[in-house]
Structures are given as structure tokens and as C-alpha cells.
Design a protein around this motif. Sequence first.
Motif, PDB file in Angstrom:
ATOM      1  N   ALA A 119       6.066  20.938  -4.669  1.00  0.00           N
ATOM      2  CA  ALA A 119       6.186  20.241  -5.957  1.00  0.00           C
ATOM      3  C   ALA A 119       7.594  20.506  -6.480  1.00  0.00           C
ATOM      4  O   ALA A 119       8.037  21.660  -6.530  1.00  0.00           O
ATOM      5  N   ILE A 120       8.306  19.457  -6.854  1.00  0.00           N
ATOM      6  CA  ILE A 120       9.699  19.587  -7.264  1.00  0.00           C
ATOM      7  C   ILE A 120       9.948  18.861  -8.577  1.00  0.00           C
ATOM      8  O   ILE A 120       9.228  17.921  -8.935  1.00  0.00           O
TER       9      ILE A 120
ATOM     10  N   GLN B  80      13.278  13.274  -0.845  1.00  0.00           N
ATOM     11  CA  GLN B  80      12.242  13.049   0.163  1.00  0.00           C
ATOM     12  C   GLN B  80      10.828  13.281  -0.404  1.00  0.00           C
ATOM     13  O   GLN B  80       9.947  13.772   0.292  1.00  0.00           O
ATOM     14  N   ALA B  81      10.654  12.899  -1.657  1.00  0.00           N
ATOM     15  CA  ALA B  81       9.336  12.999  -2.282  1.00  0.00           C
ATOM     16  C   ALA B  81       8.467  11.821  -1.859  1.00  0.00           C
ATOM     17  O   ALA B  81       8.963  10.722  -1.561  1.00  0.00           O
ATOM     18  N   ASP B  82       7.173  12.030  -1.845  1.00  0.00           N
ATOM     19  CA  ASP B  82       6.211  10.987  -1.478  1.00  0.00           C
ATOM     20  C   ASP B  82       5.551  10.367  -2.702  1.00  0.00           C
ATOM     21  O   ASP B  82       5.309   9.160  -2.741  1.00  0.00           O
ATOM     22  N   VAL B  83       5.238  11.201  -3.683  1.00  0.00           N
ATOM     23  CA  VAL B  83       4.557  10.737  -4.889  1.00  0.00           C
ATOM     24  C   VAL B  83       5.331  11.226  -6.105  1.00  0.00           C
ATOM     25  O   VAL B  83       5.821  12.355  -6.140  1.00  0.00           O
ATOM     26  N   LEU B  84       5.450  10.356  -7.112  1.00  0.00           N
ATOM     27  CA  LEU B  84       6.125  10.690  -8.362  1.00  0.00           C
ATOM     28  C   LEU B  84       5.098  10.741  -9.484  1.00  0.00           C
ATOM     29  O   LEU B  84       4.302   9.819  -9.646  1.00  0.00           O
TER      30      LEU B  84
ATOM     31  N   PRO C 284       0.838  -1.208   0.000  1.00  0.00           N
ATOM     32  CA  PRO C 284       0.000   0.000   0.000  1.00  0.00           C
ATOM     33  C   PRO C 284       0.863   1.245   0.000  1.00  0.00           C
ATOM     34  O   PRO C 284       2.022   1.212   0.411  1.00  0.00           O
ATOM     35  N   PRO C 285       0.337   2.369  -0.481  1.00  0.00           N
ATOM     36  CA  PRO C 285       1.099   3.622  -0.475  1.00  0.00           C
ATOM     37  C   PRO C 285       1.355   4.097   0.942  1.00  0.00           C
ATOM     38  O   PRO C 285       0.618   3.760   1.870  1.00  0.00           O
ATOM     39  N   SER C 286       2.413   4.895   1.087  1.00  0.00           N
ATOM     40  CA  SER C 286       2.782   5.355   2.432  1.00  0.00           C
ATOM     41  C   SER C 286       3.213   6.823   2.416  1.00  0.00           C
ATOM     42  O   SER C 286       4.318   7.148   2.839  1.00  0.00           O
ATOM     43  N   PRO C 287       2.378   7.714   1.926  1.00  0.00           N
ATOM     44  CA  PRO C 287       2.784   9.123   1.879  1.00  0.00           C
ATOM     45  C   PRO C 287       2.769   9.766   3.256  1.00  0.00           C
ATOM     46  O   PRO C 287       2.045   9.352   4.152  1.00  0.00           O
ATOM     47  N   GLN C 288       3.619  10.771   3.401  1.00  0.00           N
ATOM     48  CA  GLN C 288       3.623  11.589   4.602  1.00  0.00           C
ATOM     49  C   GLN C 288       2.965  12.922   4.269  1.00  0.00           C
ATOM     50  O   GLN C 288       3.143  13.455   3.174  1.00  0.00           O
ATOM     51  N   LEU C 289       2.184  13.446   5.190  1.00  0.00           N
ATOM     52  CA  LEU C 289       1.439  14.678   4.943  1.00  0.00           C
ATOM     53  C   LEU C 289       2.109  15.868   5.634  1.00  0.00           C
ATOM     54  O   LEU C 289       2.568  15.742   6.776  1.00  0.00           O
ATOM     55  N   PRO C 290       2.167  17.028   4.945  1.00  0.00           N
ATOM     56  CA  PRO C 290       1.775  17.247   3.542  1.00  0.00           C
ATOM     57  C   PRO C 290       2.771  16.576   2.599  1.00  0.00           C
ATOM     58  O   PRO C 290       3.942  16.432   2.924  1.00  0.00           O
ATOM     59  N   MET C 291       2.320  16.186   1.441  1.00  0.00           N
ATOM     60  CA  MET C 291       3.136  15.401   0.527  1.00  0.00           C
ATOM     61  C   MET C 291       4.056  16.271  -0.328  1.00  0.00           C
ATOM     62  O   MET C 291       3.724  17.398  -0.668  1.00  0.00           O
ATOM     63  N   THR C 292       5.191  15.687  -0.671  1.00  0.00           N
ATOM     64  CA  THR C 292       6.079  16.281  -1.668  1.00  0.00           C
ATOM     65  C   THR C 292       5.858  15.542  -2.978  1.00  0.00           C
ATOM     66  O   THR C 292       5.980  14.316  -3.041  1.00  0.00           O
ATOM     67  N   LEU C 293       5.508  16.287  -4.016  1.00  0.00           N
ATOM     68  CA  LEU C 293       5.199  15.715  -5.323  1.00  0.00           C
ATOM     69  C   LEU C 293       6.360  15.975  -6.270  1.00  0.00           C
ATOM     70  O   LEU C 293       6.737  17.119  -6.503  1.00  0.00           O
ATOM     71  N   ALA C 294       6.939  14.906  -6.810  1.00  0.00           N
ATOM     72  CA  ALA C 294       8.045  15.028  -7.761  1.00  0.00           C
ATOM     73  C   ALA C 294       7.522  14.837  -9.181  1.00  0.00           C
ATOM     74  O   ALA C 294       6.708  13.939  -9.437  1.00  0.00           O
ATOM     75  N   ILE C 295       8.001  15.675 -10.098  1.00  0.00           N
ATOM     76  CA  ILE C 295       7.545  15.646 -11.487  1.00  0.00           C
ATOM     77  C   ILE C 295       8.736  15.387 -12.396  1.00  0.00           C
ATOM     78  O   ILE C 295       9.819  15.951 -12.205  1.00  0.00           O
ATOM     79  N   VAL C 296       8.540  14.530 -13.420  1.00  0.00           N
ATOM     80  CA  VAL C 296       9.606  14.292 -14.387  1.00  0.00           C
ATOM     81  C   VAL C 296       8.992  13.916 -15.732  1.00  0.00           C
ATOM     82  O   VAL C 296       7.993  13.210 -15.804  1.00  0.00           O
ATOM     83  N   ARG C 297       9.605  14.438 -16.786  1.00  0.00           N
ATOM     84  CA  ARG C 297       9.181  14.083 -18.154  1.00  0.00           C
ATOM     85  C   ARG C 297      10.153  13.069 -18.715  1.00  0.00           C
ATOM     86  O   ARG C 297      11.371  13.262 -18.673  1.00  0.00           O
ATOM     87  N   ILE C 298       9.634  11.986 -19.241  1.00  0.00           N
ATOM     88  CA  ILE C 298      10.468  10.951 -19.849  1.00  0.00           C
ATOM     89  C   ILE C 298      10.081  10.781 -21.314  1.00  0.00           C
ATOM     90  O   ILE C 298       8.946  11.059 -21.705  1.00  0.00           O
ATOM     91  N   GLN C 299      11.048  10.341 -22.119  1.00  0.00           N
ATOM     92  CA  GLN C 299      10.823  10.161 -23.558  1.00  0.00           C
ATOM     93  C   GLN C 299      11.489   8.873 -24.030  1.00  0.00           C
ATOM     94  O   GLN C 299      12.070   8.140 -23.228  1.00  0.00           O
ATOM     95  N   ALA C 300      11.422   8.616 -25.318  1.00  0.00           N
ATOM     96  CA  ALA C 300      12.061   7.437 -25.887  1.00  0.00           C
ATOM     97  C   ALA C 300      13.578   7.545 -25.744  1.00  0.00           C
ATOM     98  O   ALA C 300      14.124   8.646 -25.604  1.00  0.00           O
TER      99      ALA C 300
END
Length: 231
Positions: free
Chosen positions: A97-98, A123-127, A41-57
Motif C-alpha cells: 500500500a503506497i 506500478q499501482a493496480d488499484v487507486l 474490465p479491471p486488469s490488476p496484477q496479483l499481489p496488487m499494489t494499492l495507491a491511496i490519495v486524499r483529495i479536497q476542494a
Amino acid sequence: MRPIAAFVLSMLLCSCAHYATPGGPAPLAELGAAADAATQPPSPQLPMTLAIVRIQAPGYRSASATALGGGRYSVLPGSEPQTSLAALAQWPLVGTAIALDPALLPRSFETLDALRLAAAKRQADVLFFYTVDTRFEADGQSYAAASELPIGKAPPAGARLLSTASGRFVDVRTGYPFGGAEGRAESGDLASAWKTPAALDARRLDAERQARDALFADAAKTWQQIAARYQ
């Protein structure tokens, strides 16, 4: 050079111009399938740190950017402006958001583990990982990724470009899949942009920005469902 000769030469040079279409999208379905196998199960800590990344071929290149790494996919750093990160930080239960730091990434990418590890170091919680698929169509023909598109003359009938941005949320610690999102954009009437590679690439970038904005709007709806689990 005589004026007539110069005009003929300029026309010949213009007619031989080409535009290199961008590389393809990352195999999001395959990578997502690996995430779907997660049973913890997911285990985020509140408030959450959201990590963003763009991936390609693998080996992705465009007229304005080159992705990092090889393997099954590559990473396109610097894709998230600070204004976008600030907007995502306003989502419910998001503290920060990072964007992923390229210095924390390996040279080759085979699974999502590399991205999850880089996110964990921040230390991000969600990607949230996403990819963009941009295709050009002209004269009923669809041009594949990383191909040469002849330009410099009147655009063929029905010339347009289509951009689709797709992404998924996963728990950084367990790989648990939260859900996905998608956004699309289309740009037709390419007559004014068909003359030079720079003009055509500007239209591509605009369409990709629209697709990304639509993706984030759809992702916000998915995030509402994620946040509801912990409110």
C-alpha cells in the motif's frame, strides 16, 4: 499596565478570536461519475499494489495543511501515516500500500486521469481516492467551508463538528470503478476547545482521524468483495 486594564484587554482580544474552518471536500460524485463511464474490465496484477490519495476542494487550506494544485480538486499529500499504509497492506491480495508521490502530480487536476497516471508510475493496480468533509454547527447555524468561526467565549448552544470521509476504488489501468466506502465522526461538548483556535483545531483533527478510520473500516469490507473476484 495595570492588572485591571490588562484583564480587560485580554478579554477583548479573546472575544475577537476567530477560527478558520477547513476548506471543502472534492466533488467526489462528479469524479466518480467519470469513473463509472469506464467500460473496460479491471486488469490488476496479483499481489496488487494499492495507491491511496486524499483529495479536497480547489485551494483547500486548514490550520494544519495546504493542498496542492488547482482545477476541479486539489491533493493533500502526507495524509497517510506509515502505520495506516502497513495496515492496508494486510488486506487480502494486497502486496503493498503506497501514498502517491507529490513529485509525480501535475499542477492542476481536472479528472481522475492525473491520479491514475501518478499511480501507474508507481506500478499501482488499484487507486483509492477519498475526501473529507468537516462542518461546524453552532446555535442552529452551519458554518460553510473556509469561513470564520468566532471563538474565545462560551460556546453557543449545540456547538459541534461533523466529519464525513468518503472514498472510491478504481482500477488504475482502465478506470473501472470497484466500489466505494464512507465513514463518519461527530464531536460535541466543545466548551473546552472553544477558547483557542489551536484547541478547536485539535478537536477537528481528532474527528477527521476518527472519520478516516471509520472510512478505512468500511473500505475493508468493500475490498473483501473486490478480492473475492480474484481469489
